[in-house]
Design a protein around this motif. Structure first.
Motif, PDB file in Angstrom:
ATOM      1  N   PHE A  14       5.583   3.353  -5.365  1.00 57.43           N
ATOM      2  CA  PHE A  14       5.255   2.516  -6.520  1.00 57.43           C
ATOM      3  C   PHE A  14       4.941   3.355  -7.755  1.00 57.43           C
ATOM      4  CE2 PHE A  14       4.511  -0.352  -3.038  1.00 57.43           C
ATOM      5  CZ  PHE A  14       4.837  -1.603  -3.539  1.00 57.43           C
ATOM      6  N   ASP A  15       5.611   3.033  -8.856  1.00 53.86           N
ATOM      7  CA  ASP A  15       5.245   3.612 -10.147  1.00 53.86           C
ATOM      8  C   ASP A  15       4.049   2.847 -10.700  1.00 53.86           C
ATOM      9  OD1 ASP A  15       6.826   5.821 -10.761  1.00 53.86           O
ATOM     10  OD2 ASP A  15       8.545   4.576 -11.317  1.00 53.86           O
ATOM     11  N   ARG A  16       3.454   3.401 -11.731  1.00 55.62           N
ATOM     12  CA  ARG A  16       2.274   2.795 -12.343  1.00 55.62           C
ATOM     13  C   ARG A  16       2.534   1.325 -12.727  1.00 55.62           C
ATOM     14  NH1 ARG A  16      -2.184   5.187 -15.212  1.00 55.62           N
ATOM     15  NH2 ARG A  16      -3.232   3.538 -16.365  1.00 55.62           N
ATOM     16  N   GLY A  17       1.724   0.438 -12.155  1.00 54.67           N
ATOM     17  CA  GLY A  17       1.792  -0.980 -12.501  1.00 54.67           C
ATOM     18  C   GLY A  17       3.014  -1.709 -11.977  1.00 54.67           C
ATOM     19  N   GLU A  18       3.847  -1.006 -11.241  1.00 53.32           N
ATOM     20  CA  GLU A  18       5.114  -1.574 -10.804  1.00 53.32           C
ATOM     21  C   GLU A  18       4.952  -2.585  -9.663  1.00 53.32           C
ATOM     22  OE1 GLU A  18       9.470   0.443 -10.235  1.00 53.32           O
ATOM     23  OE2 GLU A  18       7.832   1.306  -9.078  1.00 53.32           O
TER      24      GLU A  18
ATOM     25  N   ILE B  98      -4.117   8.277  -7.893  1.00 54.27           N
ATOM     26  CA  ILE B  98      -4.252   6.818  -7.977  1.00 54.27           C
ATOM     27  C   ILE B  98      -4.544   6.383  -9.415  1.00 54.27           C
ATOM     28  CG2 ILE B  98      -5.717   4.855  -7.280  1.00 54.27           C
ATOM     29  CD1 ILE B  98      -3.863   5.842  -5.076  1.00 54.27           C
ATOM     30  N   ARG B  99      -5.453   7.097 -10.064  1.00 53.66           N
ATOM     31  CA  ARG B  99      -5.853   6.703 -11.422  1.00 53.66           C
ATOM     32  C   ARG B  99      -4.731   6.921 -12.425  1.00 53.66           C
ATOM     33  NH1 ARG B  99     -12.086   8.822 -10.761  1.00 53.66           N
ATOM     34  NH2 ARG B  99     -12.749   6.915  -9.715  1.00 53.66           N
ATOM     35  N   LYS B 100      -3.905   7.912 -12.166  1.00 53.80           N
ATOM     36  CA  LYS B 100      -2.835   8.255 -13.101  1.00 53.80           C
ATOM     37  C   LYS B 100      -1.592   7.395 -12.870  1.00 53.80           C
ATOM     38  CE  LYS B 100      -0.905  12.642 -14.802  1.00 53.80           C
ATOM     39  NZ  LYS B 100      -0.866  14.074 -14.449  1.00 53.80           N
ATOM     40  N   ASN B 101      -1.355   7.058 -11.600  1.00 53.95           N
ATOM     41  CA  ASN B 101      -0.041   6.484 -11.273  1.00 53.95           C
ATOM     42  C   ASN B 101      -0.017   5.055 -10.753  1.00 53.95           C
ATOM     43  OD1 ASN B 101       1.696   8.981 -11.659  1.00 53.95           O
ATOM     44  ND2 ASN B 101       0.151   9.721 -10.245  1.00 53.95           N
ATOM     45  N   THR B 102      -1.139   4.398 -10.690  1.00 54.75           N
ATOM     46  CA  THR B 102      -1.093   3.016 -10.170  1.00 54.75           C
ATOM     47  C   THR B 102      -1.633   2.017 -11.177  1.00 54.75           C
ATOM     48  OG1 THR B 102      -3.256   3.003  -9.107  1.00 54.75           O
ATOM     49  CG2 THR B 102      -1.434   3.908  -7.850  1.00 54.75           C
TER      50      THR B 102
ATOM     51  N   VAL C 149       9.222 -11.750  -2.141  1.00 53.84           N
ATOM     52  CA  VAL C 149       7.794 -11.437  -2.125  1.00 53.84           C
ATOM     53  C   VAL C 149       7.604 -10.091  -2.805  1.00 53.84           C
ATOM     54  CG1 VAL C 149       5.772 -10.987  -0.689  1.00 53.84           C
ATOM     55  CG2 VAL C 149       7.421 -12.744   0.000  1.00 53.84           C
ATOM     56  N   TYR C 150       6.829 -10.115  -3.870  1.00 48.80           N
ATOM     57  CA  TYR C 150       6.567  -8.883  -4.617  1.00 48.80           C
ATOM     58  C   TYR C 150       5.241  -8.271  -4.192  1.00 48.80           C
ATOM     59  CZ  TYR C 150      10.594  -9.565  -7.559  1.00 48.80           C
ATOM     60  OH  TYR C 150      11.886  -9.681  -8.007  1.00 48.80           O
ATOM     61  N   PHE C 151       5.253  -6.958  -4.096  1.00 50.59           N
ATOM     62  CA  PHE C 151       4.043  -6.209  -3.726  1.00 50.59           C
ATOM     63  C   PHE C 151       3.673  -5.248  -4.848  1.00 50.59           C
ATOM     64  CE2 PHE C 151       5.528  -7.595   0.389  1.00 50.59           C
ATOM     65  CZ  PHE C 151       4.374  -7.763   1.123  1.00 50.59           C
ATOM     66  N   TRP C 152       2.382  -4.985  -4.989  1.00 51.54           N
ATOM     67  CA  TRP C 152       1.928  -3.962  -5.916  1.00 51.54           C
ATOM     68  C   TRP C 152       0.630  -3.346  -5.395  1.00 51.54           C
ATOM     69  CZ3 TRP C 152       1.608  -9.169  -6.662  1.00 51.54           C
ATOM     70  CH2 TRP C 152       0.347  -9.714  -6.930  1.00 51.54           C
ATOM     71  N   VAL C 153       0.303  -2.184  -5.932  1.00 45.03           N
ATOM     72  CA  VAL C 153      -0.865  -1.427  -5.457  1.00 45.03           C
ATOM     73  C   VAL C 153      -2.158  -2.058  -5.966  1.00 45.03           C
ATOM     74  CG1 VAL C 153      -2.008   0.826  -5.485  1.00 45.03           C
ATOM     75  CG2 VAL C 153       0.502   0.689  -5.387  1.00 45.03           C
ATOM     76  N   ASN C 154      -3.085  -2.237  -5.081  1.00 40.70           N
ATOM     77  CA  ASN C 154      -4.406  -2.758  -5.442  1.00 40.70           C
ATOM     78  C   ASN C 154      -5.281  -1.592  -5.903  1.00 40.70           C
ATOM     79  OD1 ASN C 154      -6.787  -4.114  -5.696  1.00 40.70           O
ATOM     80  ND2 ASN C 154      -6.819  -4.923  -3.615  1.00 40.70           N
ATOM     81  N   ARG C 155      -5.056  -1.212  -7.147  1.00 37.52           N
ATOM     82  CA  ARG C 155      -5.730  -0.024  -7.648  1.00 37.52           C
ATOM     83  C   ARG C 155      -7.246  -0.082  -7.557  1.00 37.52           C
ATOM     84  NH1 ARG C 155      -7.707   3.424 -12.491  1.00 37.52           N
ATOM     85  NH2 ARG C 155      -5.787   3.563 -13.686  1.00 37.52           N
ATOM     86  N   PRO C 156      -7.875  -1.179  -7.997  1.00 41.88           N
ATOM     87  CA  PRO C 156      -9.343  -1.200  -7.960  1.00 41.88           C
ATOM     88  C   PRO C 156      -9.915  -0.903  -6.572  1.00 41.88           C
ATOM     89  CG  PRO C 156      -8.510  -3.064  -9.218  1.00 41.88           C
ATOM     90  CD  PRO C 156      -7.320  -2.414  -8.589  1.00 41.88           C
ATOM     91  N   VAL C 157      -9.333  -1.495  -5.555  1.00 42.20           N
ATOM     92  CA  VAL C 157      -9.862  -1.272  -4.205  1.00 42.20           C
ATOM     93  C   VAL C 157      -9.657   0.173  -3.756  1.00 42.20           C
ATOM     94  CG1 VAL C 157      -9.334  -1.716  -1.772  1.00 42.20           C
ATOM     95  CG2 VAL C 157      -9.898  -3.610  -3.278  1.00 42.20           C
ATOM     96  N   LEU C 158      -8.473   0.713  -3.988  1.00 47.83           N
ATOM     97  CA  LEU C 158      -8.208   2.102  -3.602  1.00 47.83           C
ATOM     98  C   LEU C 158      -9.137   3.057  -4.348  1.00 47.83           C
ATOM     99  CD1 LEU C 158      -4.408   2.881  -3.275  1.00 47.83           C
ATOM    100  CD2 LEU C 158      -6.205   3.079  -1.562  1.00 47.83           C
ATOM    101  N   ASP C 159      -9.267   2.825  -5.634  1.00 47.63           N
ATOM    102  CA  ASP C 159     -10.111   3.678  -6.472  1.00 47.63           C
ATOM    103  C   ASP C 159     -11.546   3.640  -5.963  1.00 47.63           C
ATOM    104  OD1 ASP C 159     -11.864   4.506  -8.629  1.00 47.63           O
ATOM    105  OD2 ASP C 159     -10.118   4.439  -9.927  1.00 47.63           O
ATOM    106  N   GLU C 160     -12.077   2.452  -5.789  1.00 44.79           N
ATOM    107  CA  GLU C 160     -13.481   2.316  -5.375  1.00 44.79           C
ATOM    108  C   GLU C 160     -13.719   2.913  -3.984  1.00 44.79           C
ATOM    109  OE1 GLU C 160     -15.007  -1.773  -5.607  1.00 44.79           O
ATOM    110  OE2 GLU C 160     -16.702  -1.046  -4.398  1.00 44.79           O
TER     111      GLU C 160
END
Lengths: 103, 103
Positions: A35-39, B99-103, A79-90
């Motif tokens: 996954f690219d950023r926000g993709e 994660i912070r840079k790419n998601t 079905v589209y998927f994307w990275v759950n950044r907040p959860v991974l980050d936290e």
DNA sequence: TATATATAACTATATAATTAAATATTTGGT
DNA sequence: ACCAAATATTTAATTATATAGTTATATATA
């Protein structure tokens, strides 16, 4: 020595534990890195660039979704998927804080 | 979309990948959490507080050691293990930065 | 020799992959 | 609007493979 930790993972580690188990697989690590950023990617797009079958990808996506690492939305047939950044980050930040404080 | 990531984990991810695989197991997570700050524990001490056999613990310690998560030193008859904080810290920080840079 | 740990061989279990079938949604024909 | 076909994804059943666990054996040190 935290003796009781050998019996059960403490509650505050539940999310981190799930994330580590889900990412403890090279295929799932690769899916995440794709996954690219926000993709947002649908299943077919991921299958297309992978060496695995549709159902194998579907299976791995389910595990990542159950672990809250990926979010998903059905749009039409796809079905589209994307990275759950907040959860991974936290989660990773919590683990890092723990490591810095306790090791 | 990072298409090639579906074929192989990039080199700069090798360490993180190893760490996630090693920590993708609840017993090994528990072993890690058992260590207090700066503490060194020998195999017998870990076996004592766990529900697993000596050889199972030995097996898990080997995996954690191979992944550079634990370091060890033999003193007399005993082998002492401790957490490799610098590696864990750096690895998790790298993943977090990614994660912070790419998601 | 006794003790601590590691390794090997084997068994058990869990996870992964594949193929086939099922479900859901859209599209096109009537 | 209705129904069948086409498409995307998921689920089920099966098989394959990998990981974990146990017991027994080996190695190293006091």
């Amino acid at each position: 020595m935290n003796k009781n930790y050998m019996r059960a993972i403490p509650k505050q580690w539940a999310t981190a534990s799930k994330v580590f188990v889900a990412l403890g697989d090279k295929h799932r690590q690769r899916i995440l890195l794709t996954f690219d950023r926000g993709e947002r990617l649908n299943v077919g797009q991921i299958v297309e660039v992978s060496t695995l079958s549709r159902s194998a990808i579907s299976h791995h996506l389910k595990i990542l979704h159950d672990a809250d690492i990926l979010l998903s939305e059905k749009i039409g047939k796809e079905v589209y998927f994307w990275v759950n950044r907040p959860v991974l980050d936290e989660t990773l930040q919590n683990v890092l804080d723990y490591i810095r404080k306790n090791t």
